[in-house]
Design a protein around this motif. Structure first.
Motif, PDB file in Angstrom:
ATOM      1  N   LEU A  73       0.851  -1.194   0.000  1.00 35.57           N
ATOM      2  CA  LEU A  73       0.000   0.000   0.000  1.00 35.57           C
ATOM      3  C   LEU A  73       0.892   1.250   0.000  1.00 35.57           C
ATOM      4  CD1 LEU A  73      -2.516  -1.221   2.753  1.00 35.57           C
ATOM      5  CD2 LEU A  73      -2.910  -1.171   0.263  1.00 35.57           C
ATOM      6  N   THR A  74       1.503   1.497  -1.136  1.00 31.97           N
ATOM      7  CA  THR A  74       2.512   2.543  -1.255  1.00 31.97           C
ATOM      8  C   THR A  74       1.984   3.920  -0.882  1.00 31.97           C
ATOM      9  OG1 THR A  74       3.539   1.247  -3.003  1.00 31.97           O
ATOM     10  CG2 THR A  74       4.259   3.531  -2.805  1.00 31.97           C
ATOM     11  N   GLU A  75       0.809   4.289  -1.386  1.00 32.86           N
ATOM     12  CA  GLU A  75       0.250   5.608  -1.076  1.00 32.86           C
ATOM     13  C   GLU A  75      -0.052   5.733   0.415  1.00 32.86           C
ATOM     14  OE1 GLU A  75      -2.740   7.449  -3.777  1.00 32.86           O
ATOM     15  OE2 GLU A  75      -2.481   5.576  -4.901  1.00 32.86           O
ATOM     16  N   ALA A  76      -0.604   4.689   0.993  1.00 33.80           N
ATOM     17  CA  ALA A  76      -0.898   4.688   2.428  1.00 33.80           C
ATOM     18  C   ALA A  76       0.406   4.804   3.224  1.00 33.80           C
ATOM     19  CB  ALA A  76      -1.652   3.421   2.816  1.00 33.80           C
ATOM     20  N   GLU A  77       1.411   4.078   2.787  1.00 31.64           N
ATOM     21  CA  GLU A  77       2.711   4.133   3.462  1.00 31.64           C
ATOM     22  C   GLU A  77       3.253   5.560   3.465  1.00 31.64           C
ATOM     23  OE1 GLU A  77       7.223   2.268   3.084  1.00 31.64           O
ATOM     24  OE2 GLU A  77       5.737   1.775   1.552  1.00 31.64           O
ATOM     25  N   GLU A  78       3.138   6.260   2.344  1.00 27.97           N
ATOM     26  CA  GLU A  78       3.623   7.638   2.248  1.00 27.97           C
ATOM     27  C   GLU A  78       2.845   8.569   3.174  1.00 27.97           C
ATOM     28  OE1 GLU A  78       3.411   8.512  -1.928  1.00 27.97           O
ATOM     29  OE2 GLU A  78       5.029   7.100  -2.403  1.00 27.97           O
ATOM     30  N   LEU A  79       1.533   8.420   3.228  1.00 30.95           N
ATOM     31  CA  LEU A  79       0.704   9.248   4.104  1.00 30.95           C
ATOM     32  C   LEU A  79       1.047   8.991   5.573  1.00 30.95           C
ATOM     33  CD1 LEU A  79      -2.721   8.854   2.271  1.00 30.95           C
ATOM     34  CD2 LEU A  79      -1.379  10.974   2.460  1.00 30.95           C
ATOM     35  N   LEU A  80       1.201   7.731   5.914  1.00 33.27           N
ATOM     36  CA  LEU A  80       1.526   7.360   7.295  1.00 33.27           C
ATOM     37  C   LEU A  80       2.927   7.838   7.672  1.00 33.27           C
ATOM     38  CD1 LEU A  80      -0.069   3.822   7.122  1.00 33.27           C
ATOM     39  CD2 LEU A  80      -0.930   5.745   8.494  1.00 33.27           C
ATOM     40  N   ALA A  81       3.858   7.783   6.726  1.00 29.39           N
ATOM     41  CA  ALA A  81       5.226   8.254   6.974  1.00 29.39           C
ATOM     42  C   ALA A  81       5.243   9.753   7.244  1.00 29.39           C
ATOM     43  CB  ALA A  81       6.123   7.922   5.782  1.00 29.39           C
ATOM     44  N   GLU A  82       4.420  10.486   6.519  1.00 29.91           N
ATOM     45  CA  GLU A  82       4.335  11.937   6.709  1.00 29.91           C
ATOM     46  C   GLU A  82       3.856  12.255   8.136  1.00 29.91           C
ATOM     47  OE1 GLU A  82       2.288  15.781   4.496  1.00 29.91           O
ATOM     48  OE2 GLU A  82       2.157  13.816   3.546  1.00 29.91           O
ATOM     49  N   THR A  83       2.826  11.561   8.566  1.00 33.85           N
ATOM     50  CA  THR A  83       2.312  11.768   9.919  1.00 33.85           C
ATOM     51  C   THR A  83       3.339  11.330  10.951  1.00 33.85           C
ATOM     52  OG1 THR A  83       0.020  11.535   9.183  1.00 33.85           O
ATOM     53  CG2 THR A  83       0.444  11.178  11.517  1.00 33.85           C
ATOM     54  N   LEU A  84       3.988  10.199  10.727  1.00 36.69           N
ATOM     55  CA  LEU A  84       5.004   9.704  11.651  1.00 36.69           C
ATOM     56  C   LEU A  84       6.095  10.749  11.868  1.00 36.69           C
ATOM     57  CD1 LEU A  84       6.286   7.439  13.349  1.00 36.69           C
ATOM     58  CD2 LEU A  84       7.269   6.532  11.225  1.00 36.69           C
ATOM     59  N   GLU A  85       6.549  11.378  10.803  1.00 41.75           N
ATOM     60  CA  GLU A  85       7.599  12.390  10.919  1.00 41.75           C
ATOM     61  C   GLU A  85       7.109  13.604  11.704  1.00 41.75           C
ATOM     62  OE1 GLU A  85      10.825  11.943  10.373  1.00 41.75           O
ATOM     63  OE2 GLU A  85      10.110   9.913   9.963  1.00 41.75           O
TER      64      GLU A  85
END
Length: 168
Positions: free
Chosen positions: A130-142
């Motif tokens: 889930l590449t798009e989800a991973e990117e969204l979650l990474a943004e929030t994580l940071e």
């Protein structure tokens, strides 16, 4: 009766519902934290993070869409417990010199929980492709990590000036 086999996708969805609930509760708590904070830079940090948290909820809505599910909450007992402790601590320390330090401690407990949840969800999204989800979650994580670091900086500077003088 046969038990239904659970998958990583199921775990992802359940954890997503958990953090969705948590973020909505945290948004309310941040508004209370802004009112309770005494130091201007701590108030500003809480205001900024409240704005970010509203974006976290929006991103979670996007992630739900990416997995074809309607946004739903599942009670997050961990967040409820931490926020209950925050209320208790504010009652006890809210008018003392230690109020901001205690508030920062509670806020960091929340941040650490969120960092663990978002880190897990990001890793699972990668595993599930889930590449798009991973990117969204990474943004929030940071953003959560930056908030945690900022709270530490404020704690060292404002709530515990001696800590800033200690060698690292």
């Amino acid at each position: 009766m046969a038990t239904q086999k659970k998958t990583l996708s199921d775990a992802f969805y359940e954890t997503l519902k958990d953090i969705y609930f948590a973020e909505k509760q945290i948004l309310k708590a941040l508004k209370r934290s802004v009112r309770a904070a005494q130091a201007p830079d701590l108030k500003k940090a809480f205001e900024t993070h409240a704005t970010e948290t509203a974006h976290h909820v929006e991103r979670l809505n996007e992630v739900f869409g990416l997995i074809g599910k309607a946004p739903r909450s599942k009670t997050c007992e961990a967040t409820q417990g931490i926020l209950a402790e925050m209320e208790e601590d504010l009652e006890t320390f809210g008018t003392t010199e230690a109020a901001d330090a205690v508030l920062i401690g509670c806020a960091q407990s929340i941040e650490h929980y969120e960092i663990s949840r978002y880190g897990t969800l990001k890793a699972w999204a990668a595993t599930l492709g889930l590449t798009e989800a991973e990117e969204l979650l990474a943004e929030t994580l940071e953003e959560e990590k930056r908030t945690d670091a900022l709270l530490t900086e404020i704690a060292e500077r404002e709530s515990n000036p001696e800590a800033a003088l200690q060698p690292t």
